[in-house]
Design an enzyme around this catalytic site. Sequence first.
Site, mmCIF file in Angstrom:
data_model
loop_
_atom_site.group_PDB
_atom_site.id
_atom_site.type_symbol
_atom_site.label_atom_id
_atom_site.label_comp_id
_atom_site.label_asym_id
_atom_site.label_seq_id
_atom_site.Cartn_x
_atom_site.Cartn_y
_atom_site.Cartn_z
ATOM 1 N N CYS A 46 9.830 -0.010 -9.135
ATOM 2 C CA CYS A 46 9.078 -1.233 -9.474
ATOM 3 C C CYS A 46 9.821 -2.402 -8.850
ATOM 4 C CB CYS A 46 9.005 -1.374 -10.996
ATOM 5 S SG CYS A 46 8.307 -2.937 -11.587
ATOM 6 N N CYS A 93 4.728 -4.457 -4.221
ATOM 7 C CA CYS A 93 4.499 -3.908 -5.553
ATOM 8 C C CYS A 93 4.153 -2.443 -5.346
ATOM 9 C CB CYS A 93 3.361 -4.624 -6.276
ATOM 10 S SG CYS A 93 2.869 -3.857 -7.839
#
Length: 260
Positions: free
Chosen positions: A75, A189
């Site tokens: 992440c 992302c």
Amino acid sequence: MSDTRPILFFDSGVGGLSVVAPTRALLPRAPIVYAADSAGFPYGTRAESEIAARVPALLGRLVERYRPRLAVIACNTASTIALPAVRAALDVPVVGTVPAIKPAAAMSATRVIGVLGTEATVRQPYVDDLAARFAGDCRVLRHGSAALVELAEAKLAGEAVDPAAVASALAGLLDQPGGERIDVVVNACTHFPLLAEELAAAAPPGVRFVDGGPGIARRIESLTAGQVWAVGPDVLVFTRLGEHERRVAAGLAFARVEAL
């Protein structure tokens, strides 16, 4: 001797699966525990202080339960905010995820690149540092999109993705002054590569997308070189196991689904 210790992947949702895929290609025998902080999702719109406190605590619990040989923060938002604290707290190697600005700059002919991430990621000083170090001769435009994160989650839950919604999110980057010259977009992302087809369809001809997944997989392979693997059941973990999470799990090939 067999070694059943898994690789632990952690993300706010299912985005980190875009890192699992290239890792699985390089290490097909590696047992995997994938943990999604569904109770804290999404990270991109949360306060940085909350992420900084939440992520090390959760990873500490996960490492205690599953005893991995290595942990991957799959992440960008969690990595850019909490990676140093996680490394200080855990007694296993930790691999983070950072925006792939260096390879994007190497690919760009126009010297204008885009960084598409969450709102939290694109405003981090870490991104400023990457741009200064690896794309100093490039113009780096940024846009944060919470909508794309939600669309990726919906896609893996079996829902249809509205092309207009993807195009609208991408327009937030491409419609900025100078955005018409972007020829490489960094998917900053891990959720966004899950929308690779939809993003490619929404982008102008010639625009390419790059993400950090393959590079992270190579780093994992390097850190585990020479280690013995014993094939074990892959485990999918949620911090909240509700209807959405069960729909996502139904479409994935994990032997066990658990709640943390």
